[in-house]
Scaffold this motif. Structure first.
Motif, PDB file in Angstrom:
ATOM      1  N   PHE A  40      46.568 -35.507  80.894  1.00 14.31           N
ATOM      2  CA  PHE A  40      47.992 -35.249  81.097  1.00 14.31           C
ATOM      3  C   PHE A  40      48.548 -36.282  82.074  1.00 14.31           C
ATOM      4  O   PHE A  40      47.833 -36.811  82.928  1.00 14.31           O
ATOM      5  CB  PHE A  40      48.224 -33.851  81.686  1.00 14.31           C
ATOM      6  CG  PHE A  40      47.774 -32.722  80.807  1.00 14.31           C
ATOM      7  CD1 PHE A  40      48.641 -32.158  79.890  1.00 14.31           C
ATOM      8  CD2 PHE A  40      46.477 -32.227  80.894  1.00 14.31           C
ATOM      9  CE1 PHE A  40      48.227 -31.113  79.072  1.00 14.31           C
ATOM     10  CE2 PHE A  40      46.049 -31.180  80.091  1.00 14.31           C
ATOM     11  CZ  PHE A  40      46.930 -30.626  79.172  1.00 14.31           C
ATOM     12  N   GLY A  41      49.827 -36.542  81.956  1.00  6.88           N
ATOM     13  CA  GLY A  41      50.553 -37.282  82.972  1.00  6.88           C
ATOM     14  C   GLY A  41      51.562 -36.338  83.599  1.00  6.88           C
ATOM     15  O   GLY A  41      52.266 -35.629  82.880  1.00  6.88           O
ATOM     16  N   LEU A  94      55.993 -33.472  82.579  1.00  8.07           N
ATOM     17  CA  LEU A  94      54.612 -33.352  82.117  1.00  8.07           C
ATOM     18  C   LEU A  94      54.475 -33.991  80.744  1.00  8.07           C
ATOM     19  O   LEU A  94      55.304 -33.764  79.853  1.00  8.07           O
ATOM     20  CB  LEU A  94      54.197 -31.883  82.043  1.00  8.07           C
ATOM     21  CG  LEU A  94      52.742 -31.602  81.651  1.00  8.07           C
ATOM     22  CD1 LEU A  94      51.791 -32.080  82.748  1.00  8.07           C
ATOM     23  CD2 LEU A  94      52.534 -30.117  81.379  1.00  8.07           C
ATOM     24  N   LEU A  95      53.435 -34.806  80.589  1.00  6.36           N
ATOM     25  CA  LEU A  95      53.109 -35.416  79.304  1.00  6.36           C
ATOM     26  C   LEU A  95      51.698 -35.015  78.903  1.00  6.36           C
ATOM     27  O   LEU A  95      50.806 -34.895  79.752  1.00  6.36           O
ATOM     28  CB  LEU A  95      53.178 -36.944  79.364  1.00  6.36           C
ATOM     29  CG  LEU A  95      54.523 -37.588  79.687  1.00  6.36           C
ATOM     30  CD1 LEU A  95      54.651 -37.836  81.188  1.00  6.36           C
ATOM     31  CD2 LEU A  95      54.699 -38.903  78.931  1.00  6.36           C
ATOM     32  N   LEU A  96      51.497 -34.812  77.619  1.00 11.35           N
ATOM     33  CA  LEU A  96      50.174 -34.568  77.050  1.00 11.35           C
ATOM     34  C   LEU A  96      49.687 -35.855  76.397  1.00 11.35           C
ATOM     35  O   LEU A  96      50.449 -36.543  75.717  1.00 11.35           O
ATOM     36  CB  LEU A  96      50.249 -33.458  75.996  1.00 11.35           C
ATOM     37  CG  LEU A  96      49.051 -33.323  75.033  1.00 11.35           C
ATOM     38  CD1 LEU A  96      47.823 -32.813  75.776  1.00 11.35           C
ATOM     39  CD2 LEU A  96      49.401 -32.405  73.861  1.00 11.35           C
ATOM     40  N   VAL A 152      52.758 -37.731  74.585  1.00 11.81           N
ATOM     41  CA  VAL A 152      54.006 -37.056  74.205  1.00 11.81           C
ATOM     42  C   VAL A 152      54.531 -36.281  75.409  1.00 11.81           C
ATOM     43  O   VAL A 152      53.760 -35.720  76.189  1.00 11.81           O
ATOM     44  CB  VAL A 152      53.811 -36.100  73.007  1.00 11.81           C
ATOM     45  CG1 VAL A 152      53.583 -36.863  71.729  1.00 11.81           C
ATOM     46  CG2 VAL A 152      52.668 -35.127  73.256  1.00 11.81           C
ATOM     47  N   ILE A 153      55.842 -36.253  75.540  1.00 16.33           N
ATOM     48  CA  ILE A 153      56.468 -35.526  76.648  1.00 16.33           C
ATOM     49  C   ILE A 153      56.552 -34.045  76.292  1.00 16.33           C
ATOM     50  O   ILE A 153      57.081 -33.672  75.244  1.00 16.33           O
ATOM     51  CB  ILE A 153      57.872 -36.086  76.940  1.00 16.33           C
ATOM     52  CG1 ILE A 153      57.777 -37.547  77.411  1.00 16.33           C
ATOM     53  CG2 ILE A 153      58.585 -35.238  77.997  1.00 16.33           C
ATOM     54  CD1 ILE A 153      59.125 -38.236  77.546  1.00 16.33           C
ATOM     55  N   MET A 157      52.122 -46.361  81.712  1.00 13.01           N
ATOM     56  CA  MET A 157      52.507 -45.919  83.060  1.00 13.01           C
ATOM     57  C   MET A 157      51.540 -44.861  83.593  1.00 13.01           C
ATOM     58  O   MET A 157      51.369 -44.726  84.807  1.00 13.01           O
ATOM     59  CB  MET A 157      53.939 -45.372  83.045  1.00 13.01           C
ATOM     60  CG  MET A 157      54.118 -44.093  82.260  1.00 13.01           C
ATOM     61  SD  MET A 157      55.830 -43.524  82.241  1.00 13.01           S
ATOM     62  CE  MET A 157      55.628 -41.935  81.397  1.00 13.01           C
ATOM     63  N   ILE A 158      50.883 -44.117  82.684  1.00 11.80           N
ATOM     64  CA  ILE A 158      49.926 -43.090  83.111  1.00 11.80           C
ATOM     65  C   ILE A 158      48.575 -43.708  83.448  1.00 11.80           C
ATOM     66  O   ILE A 158      47.916 -43.305  84.408  1.00 11.80           O
ATOM     67  CB  ILE A 158      49.756 -42.020  82.009  1.00 11.80           C
ATOM     68  CG1 ILE A 158      51.093 -41.345  81.697  1.00 11.80           C
ATOM     69  CG2 ILE A 158      48.722 -40.974  82.422  1.00 11.80           C
ATOM     70  CD1 ILE A 158      51.044 -40.405  80.497  1.00 11.80           C
TER      71      ILE A 158
END
Length: 567
Positions: free
Chosen positions: A563-564, A492-494, A532-533, A272-273
């Protein structure tokens, strides 16, 4: 014709089983490293793959034998010798066989290499394990490589294990050629149609192609969509085969375009990112049909369905209203996440194809079996050329049926099945910034170029994923200078880089001064993109992110791929 003056005594008749039987291989050109300029086919055997190959290809049922294949010590106690044969067009050209053991301390550099050179003439060469000098760091059987002097050659290979005294397996049975014109084959393909859903969008894609207008078919998924198991990968994978079949039947004057964006080992949480960059190509492409394939990749999705549904709704909500087709692949152990993901397709009335429903029922048959597991699976996870062909045929069956199906009322305004909170997620990295993100990279000032690479579209050229990254490299000097970011967001996701390298280190991640994660590249242990979230809130707000090397790891490396974020 003359023979050897002193021929060797015949080998003892030992029990054996295949781990590769008439497997197609392709030596992909290596552009750097030890094999630069040559062609290499990598076959990974760790993480249960070798045991699965013994089960699927060798038809081994003995649990003791299968268990021994999981470690080097067990392997040494079981296997007397390895038989290898290679058959290819240039039969006199040398081929190098390498069986690499992975190490306990040094994953890729500490284990034994079992090597031999042979010709591509089909003659079997045996390696007796008594002659191997084993290393003390040996842990598990890791990978097999076939190295070709001339790259981009296809070859058919066999590898079998001859067992030590005291071990026995039944002799393998002969397999029948798959008859693709048979009634049984057609029945198998028809079983794949899990749901037609609302066929209206699919039908409009067909009508557009028939009219000669430009049509783009796109795919997003994992390694099966990337083409793993297909030889050669770029023209034998299901994505290429389906695109070619669709274009041949419904297209005009090369008006159908292919976009393939599969990344091995990654879930919809990453998909999705990367959708905008890998599929939409930063807004340059407008796909008419998107095939989504994550049914064997989403076990690691932290949200257990919300990321998948977010990706689906992201695509469905695009201004050009592309058709979405959900594809559920399957592993050799008959597993996938169809029960979790199919409700998303039902909710949005999407066409769905299940490869599990097509092939697994007939695997258990003996008399009327259409295709065996060995014929369908290249390894524990990926299809052979034939398997990819079957997948493409299943997709074409749905398209052909959709042409005649009526529209039904689409229910886009009902509640999601799991949630679509990430449907508006965007990528943030060195290239694609965000005006409400203030970044100070600190000691994470380098750019990592040793990245996970994938073959996109119909090309064999590997493309690096997330090249606009931030890397900390302790070899340039120890530093406690952290990566810091102030960002206004709701979620935020890394994305960080996994690695099996001994110099890969861990990093601690803090959000608003609270430690939320120690990111460890060695958990997965290979060069891989790991999302990862870090943060998920109901309301947007300002947050501070700090990433620094875990104490004691300052001399190692760590890469923030990106990041997402959801505003």
């Amino acid at each position: 014709m003359s023979g050897p003056v002193a021929p060797k005594d015949p080998e003892k008749d030992r029990s054996y089983f295949y781990i590769m039987k008439e497997k197609e291989t392709f030596g992909s050109l290596q552009t750097q490293g030890e094999y630069q300029g040559r062609g290499v086919q990598f076959i990974y055997e760790s993480d249960g793959r070798l045991e699965s190959s013994a089960e699927v290809t060798g038809e081994v049922c003995d649990e003791e034998i299968l268990k021994k294949l999981g470690t080097v010590e067990g392997f040494k106690s079981l296997v007397h010798s390895i038989g290898i044969s290679v058959e290819m067009e240039h039969s006199r050209e040398p081929v190098t066989f390498v069986f690499q053991m992975y190490g306990k301390e040094d994953l890729y550099g500490g284990g034994t290499l079992i090597e031999t050179e042979l010709r591509g003439d089909g003659a079997e060469v045996r390696i007796t394990l008594d002659t191997v000098k084993w290393k003390t760091d040996d842990d598990v059987p890791g990978q097999i490589r076939f190295v070709f002097e001339t790259p981009e050659q296809s070859a058919r290979v066999n590898v079998r294990f001859f067992l030590k005294d005291g071990f026995f397996v039944p002799k393998p049975q002969e397999e029948r050629v798959v008859d693709m014109e048979s009634h049984g084959y057609q029945e198998m393909i028809e079983r794949s149609l899990l749901s037609m859903g609302d066929a209206g969008r699919i039908r409009r894609v067909v009508e557009k192609a028939r009219a000669g207008e430009p049509v783009t078919i796109a795919y997003i998924g994992g390694s099966i969509t990337q083409g793993a198991g297909a030889v050669p990968l770029h023209t034998q994978c299901y994505a290429y085969r389906f695109w070619k079949a669709f274009a041949g039947k419904y297209g005009k004057n090369n008006n159908v375009k292919l976009i393939k964006a599969g990344v091995g080992g990654t879930p919809s949480e990453l998909g999705m990112i990367r959708f905008e960059r890998d599929v939409l190509r930063d807004g340059k492409e407008k796909p008419d049909l998107v095939v989504v394939e994550f049914a064997v990749n989403d076990e690691g999705d932290e949200t257990k369905g919300r990321c998948y549904e977010s990706l689906v709704t992201k695509i469905l909500s695009m201004p050009d209203a592309p058709a979405v087709l959900l594809l559920f692949a399957v592993f050799a152990n008959d597993w996938n996440l169809q029960e979790r993901l199919a409700p998303v397709g039902e909710r949005y009335q999407l066409p769905m194809v299940s490869i599990r429903d097509a092939v697994t029922p007939q695997f258990r048959q003996t008399k009327d079996r259409v295709v065996s597991k060995n014929q369908f699976f290249y390894d524990a996870f990926h299809p052979t050329n034939l398997g990819h062909k079957i997948m493409a045929d299943c997709l074409m069956y749905l398209i052909d049926r959709a042409v005649c199906e009526p529209d039904i009322l689409r229910r886009m305004h009902e509640k999601p099945v799991y949630g679509d909170e990430f449907a508006q997620v965007k990528l943030l990295d060195r290239r694609d910034g965000y005006e409400r993100a203030k970044i100070c990279c600190g000691a994470f000032s380098g750019t990592d170029q040793e990245l996970q690479c994938v073959e996109m579209d119909d090309s064999l050229t590997p493309v690096p994923e997330f090249p606009y990254n931030w890397q900390y490299d302790g070899a340039n000097g120890r530093s406690e200078d952290a990566f810091q970011m102030d960002i206004y967001c709701r979620s935020l996701l890394l994305i960080f880089k996994d690695s099996g390298a001994v110099d890969a280190g861990r990093a601690d991640v803090f959000v608003d001064d609270t430690k939320v994660l120690t990111a460890d590249p060695h958990v997965n242990g290979w060069t891989h993109c790991n999302p990862v979230i870090l943060l998920e809130e109901k309301e947007s707000g300002w947050h501070q992110v700090r990433i620094q090397m875990t104490p004691g790891e300052e001399e190692k490396k760590f890469t923030i791929l990106g990041f997402g974020y959801v505003e």
